[in-house]
Structure formats: C-alpha cells, structure tokens
Design an enzyme around this catalytic site. Structure first.
Site, PDB file in Angstrom:
ATOM      1  N   ASP A  66       0.615  -1.219   0.006  1.00 26.83           N
ATOM      2  CA  ASP A  66       0.048   0.015  -0.009  1.00 26.83           C
ATOM      3  C   ASP A  66       0.805   1.393  -0.033  1.00 26.83           C
ATOM      4  O   ASP A  66       1.787   1.349   0.766  1.00 26.83           O
ATOM      5  CB  ASP A  66      -0.961   0.237   1.015  1.00 26.83           C
TER       6      ASP A  66
HETATM    7  N1  DQQ Z   1      -2.140  -3.727   3.902  1.00 25.53           N
HETATM    8  C1  DQQ Z   1      -3.652  -3.746   3.799  1.00 25.53           C
HETATM    9  C2  DQQ Z   1      -4.060  -2.740   4.873  1.00 25.53           C
HETATM   10  C3  DQQ Z   1      -3.080  -3.190   5.872  1.00 25.53           C
HETATM   11  C4  DQQ Z   1      -1.650  -3.150   5.224  1.00 25.53           C
HETATM   12  C5  DQQ Z   1      -4.322  -3.640   2.487  1.00 25.53           C
HETATM   13  C6  DQQ Z   1      -0.930  -4.092   5.780  1.00 25.53           C
HETATM   14  O1  DQQ Z   1      -5.454  -3.200   5.515  1.00 25.53           O
HETATM   15  O2  DQQ Z   1      -2.948  -2.107   6.961  1.00 25.53           O
HETATM   16  O3  DQQ Z   1      -3.609  -4.091   1.575  1.00 25.53           O
HETATM   17  O4  DQQ Z   1       0.383  -4.288   4.894  1.00 25.53           O
END
Ligand code: DQQ
Length: 590
Positions: A66
């Site tokens: 992300d």
């Molecule tokens: N990636 C998820 C999120 C979380 C993060 C979404 C953890 O919900 O916070 O891809 O790497």
C-alpha cells in the site's frame, strides 16, 4: 532552496548509475547475486530482470504494498509505502519513505516509521497524513501490538519541520491514540483516513472494519487530534461486503475540474467513499452526500455498495490513497499493483510490487462516476513521438506501430466508426456485473460486429504472446453496452522452459469493465501506459481503467511489438494515434 541543491547533488551520480544500468540492460541481464543476513527467501541466482518497470515507482529490491499517507508539503511530495526491508514477500512491515519535487523522480530517504514501541512492535500498517493548521503534518497509522494481530491507531510527527525531506519521524509516548472498544473487531480495525474538519471545529477520521460480514467505516471525532471519541454510528456500512480496508473519504467538485481539500463541504460538492474489499481484493467506490449534521455518508440512489459497484480500476489495483495537491489544485490517487507471478518468482527476482502512475481524479460531468487520468508530469518522460492519422482498419486487419520502444511506451488512440448497426446483440442471460467473464469468453480473437478493436501490447513477433486492450460494442434493448478488456490470458508463453520458474503459473486474468459512454459521436478513445510488466489502460478519457501485470518471455525490450487491430466486421478508423517511448526518470528511488 535546499531541495533543489540536493537534487543537483544527486543528479550526476544518478545519471552515471542510470547509464550503467542501461548498459546492463542491453543484454537484459542484471546481476542479482546479493547476500542478506536475514534474507527470508531461498536463493540467489542470476535472474533476467526483464520485468522490472522503467518508469513506475519501485524500490531497488524487496516487497512493497500500500501507498501510505501521500502528501505535498512545502514544495515536496512525500510518498510513504508498506515495505519489507528483509525480503520479497509480505512481512516485517515498515513505512518506507521517498520524496520528489515532480512525482516522477524519487529519492529514497530513511524509513519514516518502523516497529520500535509496544504500540507497534508487531507491525506498522497503513494510514494517512493530515496537514494540521499552522502547516504541521501528522501521520495516523495502524500499529499491531501482539501476535493476535490486535490493531490500534497511532500517530507520528516530523522531528524537524525545517528538514525539507522530513526524514525523521517521532512516535510520542501518548500513543496509541485509539484502542478498540468492546463494540469493535480488534483485528479488523485499521488504515485511518486523512482527517477532515467538521463545521463544529472537530476532526473526524474513519477506519476500515467489519462486524461479522458487514463492512464498515468506524468514525472517531476529536477536538485536539489527541483525544478521540467513537461516534455512535459508522460513517457508512454495508451488509455482506466483508472487511473494509484502506477507506478513503473525500469531496469532489460538482462544477469544476479542480480537486478539493479533504475538509471542503457545501452545495457544490459530492463525496466519494472508496473501500478496498478484502474479500475480492478490488477497490469500490460510491458517490454520495456527506450529511454533516448527522455525520453520515449516504450514497446516491443509483450507487451500488460492494462488488457490483463502481471500481477505480477493473484490474490489479489495490489499497489506494488519494491526497489534495494544493500546488496544482488537484486530487491525486496512488494505487498499488502486486505481482501476478508466483512467490517463487518474486523471491528469485528479489522484488515484488509497484506503485502505479499517480492519477488525477475528477467527477465525470454526468455526476455518476469519476474520471481518472495519469498526472500530466508523466508526459515529461515522452520521447520519439510517432503518429498515425485517419487509418482504416478493416475486418481482421492490424497495423504495427513502429519507431518507438513499445515495451516502455505511452499510446493514446482515438477510434471512430461509421455505424453502430453491426454491434452484436447483448444476450440477456449474460451477467451484467461480470464483464471479466464476458471478456474471457469472447477475447480479442473471436470475431464480433463492432469490435473487438484496440491495441495488442507486448506482442511477440509471431504473436505467441500478447496482451490485448480493446473494446467490444453490444446492442442492448435501447442502448449500447461497451465492454473494455485488458486480457492477460495470452500474455506469456505457457512454457515451463522459459527463464521463469513456474512461468506457466502466473495469474493471467481477462480483466474487464463496462464503459458508461455515449456513442453518439461514434468514437472511443484508449490510452495505455506500457512498462515491461505492466499495462495501465484508460478507456474513454478515464471512465474505465484497467491495470494488468504481465510477464512476457519473448516480447521483451526490443523484441516487443505493438499493433492496433480490428477483429470486428465493421471497419474502424484510427482517427489519431500518438505514441511515445517513455524514458526512465533520472532518479528512481535509489
Ligand atoms: N495492507 C492492507 C491494509 C493493512 C496493510 C491492505 C498491511 O489493510 O493496513 O493491503 O500491510
């Protein structure tokens, strides 16, 4: 300014390094024998790095996911992102940090946030930045506090506001700011949004969550940003949609093309709520009204919550985050594309994941959807323009686009046609929400009436491999239905003897979406950003966007070809086609 001085300082070494890398890439081989003391993955062999992107955001190695808390602060864009410093698989997550003055050239700086305190010792997960009054940035992020994945919300602030890169971030001792109460699912309680200010002068944020399989955004309010109280109701929720991750809530202007700061409200504004649905791993949004009095978001009447709803992108695009860029009065969207190859391949190549080209987002004049378009800065990478104008494509014809490096290109084409009469009937038994199924059945080769026509990207000489991006028009009762596909099913050879271990295991979906377009002017436009292992496509000016990750084995570097094609009985005309080689940024995150 100090930033530009440093930019000059790093330019020369970077130029030399890029030349060196370019030389290495001539024969497609980049040495990758590296030693990591705590490396999680198994090997180190020489892997042809043919699938590394040329102009997308990528760190030199390891896993990313992300985009986190993007922001513009004092002339500098900051991109934070989820990163594993120890390997090419998800884990050990920190907030890596890169800075840029143009969203194209990126300099990697120190990790901004990493596990070090009881309130984040098992992980620093996603979150957002807010610029507080007095021009003070603050980050809210999710900390993992135990092995059971219990999630809390923390904050971090820059140690030194006069450092133009904001290299060091402090996590004060009054963290965590928010801990789940009894009503909240502690392991599905994450990814705080940028805060917005209500008319009462109180801040609001939402986190993604769920109650059983009802997806929801819990809302918290605060007067001082330090003490937060849970609202009695979620900002919004929807039954049967499962866990919501990475929510994003922001206003868009009804009448203008400018982006808006997150706290703007009023009669000229619609709101967007985007959630990343954990169950499908796609992102969906609705447009609606933010009822400030009741502090509720209500989607417009014809909006659909959940997986039959509108998507930012009908392909590989997840966990996105938008931010307001006051320097150009625009809202910019960043999305992440993970790999579609196998984990074994990721470990061998020692990297996984890219950030997609940032997109500006505006409301479509219809008010019924958003329009996305690659940020204008990406055009500074364009080189060697080639063009075609008024070129007919009869049934079964294709034209090769030559004179540019088509494996790393920007292609913008407008097709016109004389009549809609030949459009195939839309079979009422087809699932109107399952464009992908329709695309996988019809593909780019099954002859149609009006379409399939479009581009064959990353094609090998004898078409053993190609990734077609195309339209197919159907006739429904009293309107036309336009299908747009980005079909990876033939993107790489099913040959286990290629350089890719398990090369035939790559995920090769026929991604597709419908395009809500009025065909009165008998025109359809398509822009594709092609970059070795990614094809990002924008149909009808950004109404429908599709990203595919592909791993050609023959159609690489100078061996890739690009064609415009038509496999429909109706002749189509290339009204205009402009295509450019995309050069590498001088500085990409080293
Ligand atoms: N990636 C998820 C999120 C979380 C993060 C979404 C953890 O919900 O916070 O891809 O790497």
């Amino acid at each position: 300014m100090e930033f530009s001085k440093s930019a000059v300082n790093w330019a020369l070494p970077v130029l030399l390094l890029s030349c060196f890398l370019a030389l290495l890439n001539i024969n497609g081989v980049e040495a990758s024998h590296k030693v990591f003391t705590e490396f999680q993955s198994i090997n180190s062999v020489n892997v042809r790095q043919v699938h590394r992107t040329g102009y997308h955001f990528q760190p030199t190695k390891h896993w990313i996911n992300d985009p986190n808390g993007p922001m513009y602060y004092n002339g500098v864009y900051h991109l934070f992102y989820q990163y594993n410093p120890k390997g090419a698989v998800w884990g050990n997550i920190v907030w890596a940090h890169s800075v840029s003055t143009d969203l194209i050239n990126w300099k990697k700086v120190e990790h901004a946030i990493y596990p070090s305190k009881p309130f984040d010792q098992f992980g620093c997960w996603s979150g957002s930045a807010t610029i507080l009054p007095g021009n003070k940035p603050i980050i809210l992020y999710t900390g993992i506090i135990d092995k059971n994945n219990t999630q809390v919300q923390n904050y971090a602030v820059p140690a030194n506001l006069s450092d133009p890169y904001l290299r060091e971030w402090i996590k004060p001792d009054n963290n965590p700011l928010i801990v789940a109460d009894q009503s909240v699912n502690k392991t599905s309680f994450r990814d705080p949004t940028t805060a917005w200010l209500g008319r009462d002068g109180h801040w609001r944020i939402v986190m993604g969550s769920r109650r059983k399989d009802r997806g929801m955004t819990h809302m918290y309010r605060s007067k001082d940003f330090m003490h937060w109280t849970k609202a009695g109701h979620p900002l919004h929720s929807s039954a049967g949609t499962g866990n919501w991750e990475c929510p994003d809530f922001y206003p868009v202007s009804i009448s203008g093309k400018n982006g808006l700061d997150t706290s703007v409200m009023g009669p000229n504004v619609k709101h967007v709520l985007k959630v990343s649905l954990d169950v499908t791993r796609y992102e969906y949004y609705t447009l609606g009204s933010y009822l400030a009095q009741q502090d509720r978001y209500v989607p417009d009447k014809d909006m659909v919550d959940g997986w039959n709803g509108l998507r930012y992108d009908y392909g590989n695009f997840y966990a996105s985050k938008s931010f307001f860029d006051p320097s150009k009065n625009r809202r910019i969207l960043w999305g992440w594309a993970n790999e579609s190859d196998t984990t074994d391949n990721d470990v061998q190549k020692n990297w996984a994941g890219i950030q997609l080209i940032p997109r500006t987002i505006v409301l479509d004049p219809s008010g019924k959807q958003l329009l996305q378009w690659p940020i204008e800065e990406v055009e500074t990478l364009r080189r060697n323009k080639v063009e075609l104008n008024n070129q007919k494509l009869a049934k079964g014809e294709k034209i090769e686009i030559k004179g540019i490096t088509v494996a790393q290109a920007d292609v913008d084409v407008t097709f016109t046609f004389n009549s809609l009469d030949n459009a195939e009937p839309f079979d009422p038994s087809w699932d109107r929400y399952d464009a992908q199924k329709l695309c996988s059945q019809k593909g780019s080769t099954v002859q149609g009436g009006l379409g399939p026509f479009g581009l064959l990207t990353l094609a090998s000489e004898n078409l053993e491999e190609y990734t077609p991006v195309f339209f197919r028009v159907f006739k429904d009762q009293n309107k036309h239905v336009v299908l747009m596909c980005s079909d990876a099913s033939r993107s790489s050879l099913m040959d286990p003897k290629t350089h890719m271990k398990n090369g035939n295991d790559a995920y090769r979906p026929s991604f597709a979406g419908f395009v809500n377009v009025d065909l009165k002017d008998k025109k359809l436009s398509l822009r594709s950003l092609i970059d070795n292992s990614v094809v990002e496509s924008f149909g009808a000016g950004g109404k429908t966007c599709i990203t595919s990750r592909v791993y050609p084995t023959l159609a690489v570097y100078g061996n890739a070809h690009l064609y415009a094609f038509n496999n429909g009985t109706e002749t189509v005309n290339i009204e205009s086609l402009n295509a450019w080689t995309m050069s590498r940024p001088l500085q990409m995150n080293h």
